[in-house]
Design a protein around this motif. Structure first.
Motif, PDB file in Angstrom:
ATOM      1  N   GLN A 124      30.165  29.053  49.233  1.00 15.40           N
ATOM      2  CA  GLN A 124      29.592  28.912  47.898  1.00 15.40           C
ATOM      3  C   GLN A 124      30.492  29.544  46.837  1.00 15.40           C
ATOM      4  O   GLN A 124      30.730  28.963  45.767  1.00 15.40           O
ATOM      5  CB  GLN A 124      28.200  29.531  47.867  1.00 15.40           C
ATOM      6  CG  GLN A 124      27.179  28.791  48.742  1.00 15.40           C
ATOM      7  CD  GLN A 124      25.829  29.489  48.771  1.00 15.40           C
ATOM      8  OE1 GLN A 124      25.650  30.537  48.131  1.00 15.40           O
ATOM      9  NE2 GLN A 124      24.863  28.885  49.487  1.00 15.40           N
ATOM     10  N   VAL A 125      30.965  30.756  47.125  1.00 16.97           N
ATOM     11  CA  VAL A 125      31.828  31.437  46.151  1.00 16.97           C
ATOM     12  C   VAL A 125      33.123  30.675  45.960  1.00 16.97           C
ATOM     13  O   VAL A 125      33.639  30.522  44.849  1.00 16.97           O
ATOM     14  CB  VAL A 125      32.093  32.879  46.621  1.00 16.97           C
ATOM     15  CG1 VAL A 125      33.115  33.549  45.711  1.00 16.97           C
ATOM     16  CG2 VAL A 125      30.799  33.675  46.631  1.00 16.97           C
ATOM     17  N   THR A 126      33.671  30.132  47.068  1.00 17.93           N
ATOM     18  CA  THR A 126      34.915  29.370  46.970  1.00 17.93           C
ATOM     19  C   THR A 126      34.714  28.100  46.147  1.00 17.93           C
ATOM     20  O   THR A 126      35.597  27.688  45.374  1.00 17.93           O
ATOM     21  CB  THR A 126      35.417  29.020  48.382  1.00 17.93           C
ATOM     22  OG1 THR A 126      35.561  30.210  49.155  1.00 17.93           O
ATOM     23  CG2 THR A 126      36.746  28.301  48.329  1.00 17.93           C
ATOM     24  N   ALA A 127      33.585  27.471  46.312  1.00 21.91           N
ATOM     25  CA  ALA A 127      33.300  26.266  45.517  1.00 21.91           C
ATOM     26  C   ALA A 127      33.250  26.598  44.025  1.00 21.91           C
ATOM     27  O   ALA A 127      33.747  25.833  43.182  1.00 21.91           O
ATOM     28  CB  ALA A 127      31.987  25.652  45.986  1.00 21.91           C
ATOM     29  N   ALA A 128      32.649  27.747  43.674  1.00 23.52           N
ATOM     30  CA  ALA A 128      32.609  28.163  42.269  1.00 23.52           C
ATOM     31  C   ALA A 128      34.016  28.427  41.751  1.00 23.52           C
ATOM     32  O   ALA A 128      34.341  28.073  40.608  1.00 23.52           O
ATOM     33  CB  ALA A 128      31.731  29.410  42.122  1.00 23.52           C
ATOM     34  N   GLN A 129      34.862  29.049  42.560  1.00 24.59           N
ATOM     35  CA  GLN A 129      36.244  29.294  42.131  1.00 24.59           C
ATOM     36  C   GLN A 129      36.984  27.987  41.891  1.00 24.59           C
ATOM     37  O   GLN A 129      37.785  27.867  40.961  1.00 24.59           O
ATOM     38  CB  GLN A 129      36.965  30.144  43.179  1.00 24.59           C
ATOM     39  CG  GLN A 129      36.492  31.584  43.259  1.00 24.59           C
ATOM     40  CD  GLN A 129      37.261  32.389  44.303  1.00 24.59           C
ATOM     41  OE1 GLN A 129      37.907  31.815  45.160  1.00 24.59           O
ATOM     42  NE2 GLN A 129      37.159  33.720  44.204  1.00 24.59           N
ATOM     43  N   GLY A 139      41.151  39.796  52.108  1.00 21.68           N
ATOM     44  CA  GLY A 139      42.314  40.037  51.256  1.00 21.68           C
ATOM     45  C   GLY A 139      42.713  38.804  50.471  1.00 21.68           C
ATOM     46  O   GLY A 139      43.067  38.880  49.283  1.00 21.68           O
ATOM     47  N   THR A 140      42.651  37.644  51.125  1.00 23.69           N
ATOM     48  CA  THR A 140      42.984  36.392  50.435  1.00 23.69           C
ATOM     49  C   THR A 140      41.986  36.102  49.313  1.00 23.69           C
ATOM     50  O   THR A 140      42.347  35.637  48.223  1.00 23.69           O
ATOM     51  CB  THR A 140      43.005  35.235  51.442  1.00 23.69           C
ATOM     52  OG1 THR A 140      43.887  35.547  52.515  1.00 23.69           O
ATOM     53  CG2 THR A 140      43.448  33.944  50.779  1.00 23.69           C
ATOM     54  N   PHE A 141      40.700  36.398  49.559  1.00 21.34           N
ATOM     55  CA  PHE A 141      39.665  36.178  48.550  1.00 21.34           C
ATOM     56  C   PHE A 141      39.921  37.050  47.323  1.00 21.34           C
ATOM     57  O   PHE A 141      39.779  36.591  46.179  1.00 21.34           O
ATOM     58  CB  PHE A 141      38.299  36.471  49.168  1.00 21.34           C
ATOM     59  CG  PHE A 141      37.159  36.321  48.219  1.00 21.34           C
ATOM     60  CD1 PHE A 141      36.751  35.056  47.808  1.00 21.34           C
ATOM     61  CD2 PHE A 141      36.488  37.440  47.723  1.00 21.34           C
ATOM     62  CE1 PHE A 141      35.682  34.925  46.929  1.00 21.34           C
ATOM     63  CE2 PHE A 141      35.445  37.292  46.848  1.00 21.34           C
ATOM     64  CZ  PHE A 141      35.032  36.048  46.450  1.00 21.34           C
ATOM     65  N   ARG A 142      40.302  38.322  47.556  1.00 21.73           N
ATOM     66  CA  ARG A 142      40.581  39.207  46.414  1.00 21.73           C
ATOM     67  C   ARG A 142      41.781  38.707  45.612  1.00 21.73           C
ATOM     68  O   ARG A 142      41.802  38.779  44.376  1.00 21.73           O
ATOM     69  CB  ARG A 142      40.847  40.623  46.925  1.00 21.73           C
ATOM     70  CG  ARG A 142      39.681  41.283  47.625  1.00 21.73           C
ATOM     71  CD  ARG A 142      38.488  41.394  46.729  1.00 21.73           C
ATOM     72  NE  ARG A 142      37.356  42.030  47.408  1.00 21.73           N
ATOM     73  CZ  ARG A 142      36.128  42.051  46.927  1.00 21.73           C
ATOM     74  NH1 ARG A 142      35.856  41.448  45.765  1.00 21.73           N
ATOM     75  NH2 ARG A 142      35.153  42.644  47.600  1.00 21.73           N
ATOM     76  N   GLN A 143      42.765  38.185  46.295  1.00 19.75           N
ATOM     77  CA  GLN A 143      43.946  37.696  45.583  1.00 19.75           C
ATOM     78  C   GLN A 143      43.602  36.464  44.742  1.00 19.75           C
ATOM     79  O   GLN A 143      44.086  36.315  43.601  1.00 19.75           O
ATOM     80  CB  GLN A 143      45.042  37.352  46.598  1.00 19.75           C
ATOM     81  CG  GLN A 143      45.598  38.554  47.339  1.00 19.75           C
ATOM     82  CD  GLN A 143      46.620  38.153  48.403  1.00 19.75           C
ATOM     83  OE1 GLN A 143      46.924  36.976  48.559  1.00 19.75           O
ATOM     84  NE2 GLN A 143      47.148  39.151  49.106  1.00 19.75           N
ATOM     85  N   SER A 144      42.782  35.579  45.308  1.00 15.90           N
ATOM     86  CA  SER A 144      42.403  34.385  44.532  1.00 15.90           C
ATOM     87  C   SER A 144      41.545  34.766  43.333  1.00 15.90           C
ATOM     88  O   SER A 144      41.655  34.154  42.244  1.00 15.90           O
ATOM     89  CB  SER A 144      41.658  33.395  45.433  1.00 15.90           C
ATOM     90  OG  SER A 144      40.438  33.972  45.904  1.00 15.90           O
ATOM     91  N   GLN A 145      40.651  35.769  43.450  1.00 10.06           N
ATOM     92  CA  GLN A 145      39.865  36.239  42.297  1.00 10.06           C
ATOM     93  C   GLN A 145      40.763  36.765  41.187  1.00 10.06           C
ATOM     94  O   GLN A 145      40.596  36.425  40.009  1.00 10.06           O
ATOM     95  CB  GLN A 145      38.894  37.347  42.744  1.00 10.06           C
ATOM     96  CG  GLN A 145      37.654  36.859  43.470  1.00 10.06           C
ATOM     97  CD  GLN A 145      36.740  38.013  43.846  1.00 10.06           C
ATOM     98  OE1 GLN A 145      37.210  39.095  44.223  1.00 10.06           O
ATOM     99  NE2 GLN A 145      35.420  37.774  43.756  1.00 10.06           N
ATOM    100  N   ALA A 146      41.749  37.604  41.586  1.00  7.19           N
ATOM    101  CA  ALA A 146      42.636  38.188  40.572  1.00  7.19           C
ATOM    102  C   ALA A 146      43.469  37.109  39.895  1.00  7.19           C
ATOM    103  O   ALA A 146      43.671  37.129  38.664  1.00  7.19           O
ATOM    104  CB  ALA A 146      43.546  39.225  41.247  1.00  7.19           C
ATOM    105  N   ALA A 147      43.976  36.137  40.673  1.00  4.30           N
ATOM    106  CA  ALA A 147      44.802  35.077  40.084  1.00  4.30           C
ATOM    107  C   ALA A 147      43.981  34.199  39.144  1.00  4.30           C
ATOM    108  O   ALA A 147      44.452  33.780  38.067  1.00  4.30           O
ATOM    109  CB  ALA A 147      45.422  34.247  41.219  1.00  4.30           C
ATOM    110  N   LEU A 148      42.732  33.885  39.536  1.00  7.11           N
ATOM    111  CA  LEU A 148      41.895  33.028  38.706  1.00  7.11           C
ATOM    112  C   LEU A 148      41.506  33.735  37.397  1.00  7.11           C
ATOM    113  O   LEU A 148      41.535  33.135  36.311  1.00  7.11           O
ATOM    114  CB  LEU A 148      40.647  32.620  39.488  1.00  7.11           C
ATOM    115  CG  LEU A 148      39.726  31.584  38.832  1.00  7.11           C
ATOM    116  CD1 LEU A 148      40.490  30.300  38.547  1.00  7.11           C
ATOM    117  CD2 LEU A 148      38.519  31.308  39.724  1.00  7.11           C
ATOM    118  N   LEU A 149      41.144  35.028  37.475  1.00 11.06           N
ATOM    119  CA  LEU A 149      40.794  35.772  36.260  1.00 11.06           C
ATOM    120  C   LEU A 149      41.989  35.883  35.332  1.00 11.06           C
ATOM    121  O   LEU A 149      41.866  35.743  34.103  1.00 11.06           O
ATOM    122  CB  LEU A 149      40.283  37.160  36.652  1.00 11.06           C
ATOM    123  CG  LEU A 149      39.902  38.087  35.491  1.00 11.06           C
ATOM    124  CD1 LEU A 149      38.769  37.464  34.652  1.00 11.06           C
ATOM    125  CD2 LEU A 149      39.475  39.464  36.012  1.00 11.06           C
TER     126      LEU A 149
END
Length: 402
Positions: free
Chosen positions: A379-384, A320-330
């Motif tokens: 890896q995905v977190t590093a890209a974010q 859930g936290t990962f989805r929230q960070s994706q939405a905020a970054l986009l």
């Protein structure tokens, strides 16, 4: 020689002075005995029959003062005089029968009623007195509206006059100051000996087997303050008769629960007290390290963030936290570059990759993809993080140009 005679003269003068002082003291002072009244002792205040106990012991009657109902519930194993100062309520039928059996075997029961006879209920408040047919009447009960209960805790305030009567065995004439207010009536006429006046009886004695039951109008005549008056002590001795043992029950009320526990189970009480002391002692010993009184240590912010991350991962909340960070970054990239709002997902990833220095696959994985396992998540977190850093760089460049 002169010094020797000098000290001898001094010694003689001192002896003469001491002798004169002793003579003067004996002339001006004399030895006298003085009696100081200290009042009633605590034991006498607790036991109104203490003087009676000491009197009977003096005439070689083994006497014991008691309280509670144990002696009534369980009569003595040997014969003797059982004086019940305050009779109290009726005993259970089986206990009353055991008491009567003790009397029949040679015991002597000396009692007095506590409650007056009630004409409505046809009862005196005690089954034993009802069986004997003994009624207690207050002479001024109707005139003054006296209470139905004749309290024997305090001596009667009514005038007392000596009642003269002859004892049945010795024929000796004695005088006893019974209360003028309290009188007895033998409703069944069964008394073998009675001390009567014009107002009523003050003593009724019933022969029962080899023993006797004596009922008096009051037992204050044997109390500490009255047993030394008139022939009260003599009457008590005559009632004891040939008995060599006496029990003076000065209170038949049930004792308090702590007292009863101590009498019946002293070992249990001592054990509970010991456990209580051990428990209190154990409270004084710590079971862990001492707490410092200083200021608590301030942890590094990164340690808190690492702890939060471990907690999120351990409680399975990372998705859930990962989805929230994706939405905020986009959303941050689209606000920074509105052109992205018009592009499809693939074109949007291509455009961001050109401006962020990443591959389109890495951008798509960071903004729209998913992860499998801990390494993929890192890896995905590093890209974010790179995408977020690129936004901050662009924002700084804009501010510099302005």
């Amino acid at each position: 020689m002169s010094n020797k005679w000098f000290w001898a003269l001094i010694s003689v003068l001192l002896l003469l002075l001491a002798g004169w002082g002793v003579q003067w003291f004996l002339t001006n002072y004399e030895q006298r005995s003085r009696e100081i009244v200290t009042g009633m002792s605590p034991e006498a205040k607790r036991n109104p029959l203490l003087a009676a106990e000491r009197f009977l012991n003096r005439i070689h009657v083994t006497t014991e003062s008691l309280s509670g109902r144990d002696r009534l519930m369980t009569p003595p194993s040997e014969s003797g005089l059982l004086l019940v100062y305050r009779l109290g309520v009726s005993l259970p039928p089986e206990r009353e029968q055991a008491l009567m059996d003790w009397v029949r075997q040679g015991g002597h029961l000396l009692i007095t009623p506590q409650e007056v006879w009630d004409d409505e209920t046809q009862s005196s408040g005690n089954n034993l007195l009802d069986a004997l047919g003994v009624h207690l009447v207050l002479r001024d009960a109707e005139d003054e509206g006296a209470d139905e209960t004749a309290d024997t805790d305090q001596p009667d305030q009514a005038p007392q006059s000596a009642v003269q009567f002859d004892t049945p065995n010795s024929g000796q004439r004695i005088g006893v100051a019974f209360s003028d207010r309290r009188v007895l009536f033998d409703s069944q006429g069964r008394a073998d000996w009675a001390v009567e006046t014009e107002a009523g009886a003050h003593l009724l004695q019933f022969q029962l087997g080899q023993g006797r039951i004596t009922v008096t109008s009051d037992l204050e005549i044997f109390a500490n303050g009255a047993i030394g008056e008139r022939d009260h002590a003599l009457l008590l001795a005559l009632l004891v008769g040939d008995q060599r043992k006496a029990w003076l029950l000065y209170s038949s009320a049930m004792p308090a629960l702590p007292v009863l526990l101590w009498r019946q189970a002293p070992g249990l009480v001592l054990s509970l007290l010991a456990l209580g002391l051990l428990w209190v002692w154990s409270l004084t010993h710590r079971s862990g390290p001492l707490l410092t009184s200083g200021q608590p240590l301030r942890r590094n912010l990164l340690e808190h963030l690492a702890a939060v991350g471990r907690f999120v991962w351990r409680t399975d909340q990372a998705s859930g936290t990962f989805r929230q960070s994706q939405a905020a970054l986009l959303l941050a990239w689209r606000k920074r570059h509105p052109i992205l709002n018009t592009l499809e997902q693939a074109a949007c990833c291509q455009w961001i990759a050109q401006h962020a220095g990443l591959t389109p696959q890495a951008v798509e994985q960071a903004l729209f993809g998913d992860y499998q396992g801990e390494q993929a998540f890192i890896q995905v977190t590093a890209a974010q993080q790179k995408l977020a850093a690129q936004l901050r760089i662009q924002k700084g460049q804009d501010l510099g140009e302005r």
